[in-house]
Scaffold this active site. Structure first.
Site, PDB file in Angstrom:
ATOM      1  N   LEU A  28      29.858  37.196  49.922  1.00  0.00           N
ATOM      2  CA  LEU A  28      30.999  36.923  50.972  1.00  0.00           C
ATOM      3  C   LEU A  28      31.511  35.650  50.554  1.00  0.00           C
ATOM      4  CD1 LEU A  28      32.930  37.693  52.879  1.00  0.00           C
ATOM      5  CD2 LEU A  28      31.343  36.964  54.675  1.00  0.00           C
ATOM      6  N   ARG A  80      44.386  35.305  49.381  1.00  0.00           N
ATOM      7  CA  ARG A  80      42.797  34.929  49.526  1.00  0.00           C
ATOM      8  C   ARG A  80      42.362  34.619  48.390  1.00  0.00           C
ATOM      9  NH1 ARG A  80      37.554  37.165  48.405  1.00  0.00           N
ATOM     10  NH2 ARG A  80      36.146  36.308  50.146  1.00  0.00           N
ATOM     11  N   VAL A  81      41.395  33.578  48.452  1.00  0.00           N
ATOM     12  CA  VAL A  81      40.523  33.273  47.369  1.00  0.00           C
ATOM     13  C   VAL A  81      38.958  33.069  47.777  1.00  0.00           C
ATOM     14  CG1 VAL A  81      40.260  31.634  45.246  1.00  0.00           C
ATOM     15  CG2 VAL A  81      42.418  32.223  46.094  1.00  0.00           C
ATOM     16  N   THR A 122      31.371  40.364  42.719  1.00  0.00           N
ATOM     17  CA  THR A 122      31.777  39.445  41.530  1.00  0.00           C
ATOM     18  C   THR A 122      30.817  39.913  40.484  1.00  0.00           C
ATOM     19  OG1 THR A 122      32.628  37.752  42.987  1.00  0.00           O
ATOM     20  CG2 THR A 122      31.956  37.041  40.733  1.00  0.00           C
TER      21      THR A 122
END
Length: 318
Positions: free
Chosen positions: A205, A180-181, A152
């Protein structure tokens, strides 16, 4: 000189940090600086974990997440699983202006973006599609674990008026399940900011980061008087240890923080790069590792490292 600053996760954010610095010097707001910083990353096709060029889910569909938080007002906006909108961070910023419905997912997020005049764009590049095809082939031939990549871009900015903003953007875990988030778009996990204290943002993660709400915890600790570095070290390494003891393992987690005096800190349980520029720190790319006694070792990246990095991310895909 009044304190100011911009800090962001990974080497990929450096051009954005440079752009944020210039905007802040021109009296721009922390909001514009943070959005611009993250858009720089979203728009660059060779960054595989954010925006255009990001890697898709297991079905070959690129689903993106983003969040935006204003530390003056505590206003928050988030999007998850949005498809084919050029800059998810801009959607999140616009949603932060909404009193209701400020977190939108999937088609609802996309419809909102289009209603606001944001650009529609096919975000899955041929390069990213080929990387996905190769991974599908590898999984079928060698029964490999499909999951890889969760980098990210997370940023915190402080402008010359003392206002602070945090933002995140991610295409999430490569080969993730549809819908999925991770932690990135969630306040407290992927990011948190309070202009009276400071802000923090996370990468790693998401499934494990969400268990600790570490961005909020770092800001809380700074509010109790800890420096950004001490707050990062205390929050990250204590939670890493707790996960290993009680959950059996801990995934990658790296966090950056900036307080309202322009002081910064970082902690990580893996090798991690980040970029920072402040009123007392020249724009610099650093590399960090877990250090002894729950501390963090930080040093500038070398020119050789930078060259190898650029060659790696732009290498042809067979």
């Amino acid at each position: 000189m009044k304190p100011w600053g911009a800090i962001a996760t990974w080497r990929m954010a450096h051009d954005g940090v440079l752009a944020a610095k210039e905007l802040i010097h021109q009296q721009a707001s922390a909001e514009l600086a943070c959005e611009t910083l993250i858009k720089k990353v979203e728009d660059y096709p060779f960054y595989k974990s954010v925006g255009y060029g990001g890697l898709p889910n297991e079905l070959g569909v690129l689903e993106m997440d983003a969040a935006f938080m204003n530390g003056d007002t505590m206003a928050f906006g988030g999007v998850a699983s949005i498809q084919d909108i050029k800059n998810p961070i801009s959607v999140a910023r616009l949603l932060s202006k909404e009193k209701f419905n400020s977190f939108r997912v999937g088609e609802g997020a996309r419809e909102f973006a289009l209603s606001q005049g944001l650009e529609e764009k096919t975000m899955l590049t041929n390069r990213a599609k080929r990387i996905w095809e190769k991974r599908v082939e590898e999984i079928e031939e060698h029964q490999l674990d499909p999951y890889d990549g969760h980098d990210t871009v997370g940023a915190v900015t402080l402008d010359l008026n003392g206002s602070m903003v945090a933002g995140t953007s991610s295409s999430g875990l490569f080969m993730k399940k549809k819908g999925r988030v991770g932690d990135s778009p969630f306040s407290g996990s992927g990011l948190y900011v309070d202009s009276e204290i400071g802000g923090a943002s996370a990468t790693g993660l998401g499934e494990d980061l969400m268990k600790g709400c570490l961005s909020y915890e770092i800001v809380r600790l700074m509010g109790e008087g800890l420096s950004p570095q001490d707050a990062c070290d205390k929050a990250v390494y204590a939670f890493d240890q707790k996960l290993k003891e009680r959950y059996g393992k801990a995934g990658a987690m790296s966090l950056v923080a900036l307080n309202n005096q322009g002081e910064w800190g970082v902690a990580t349980n893996v090798e991690f790069t980040f970029s920072v520029a402040t009123s007392t720190t020249e724009p610099t790319i650093y590399i960090a590792y877990p250090g002894p006694n729950q501390t963090t070792d930080i040093s500038e990246v070398t020119p050789e490292w930078l060259e190898a990095y650029q060659n790696r991310i732009t290498a042809p895909i067979d």
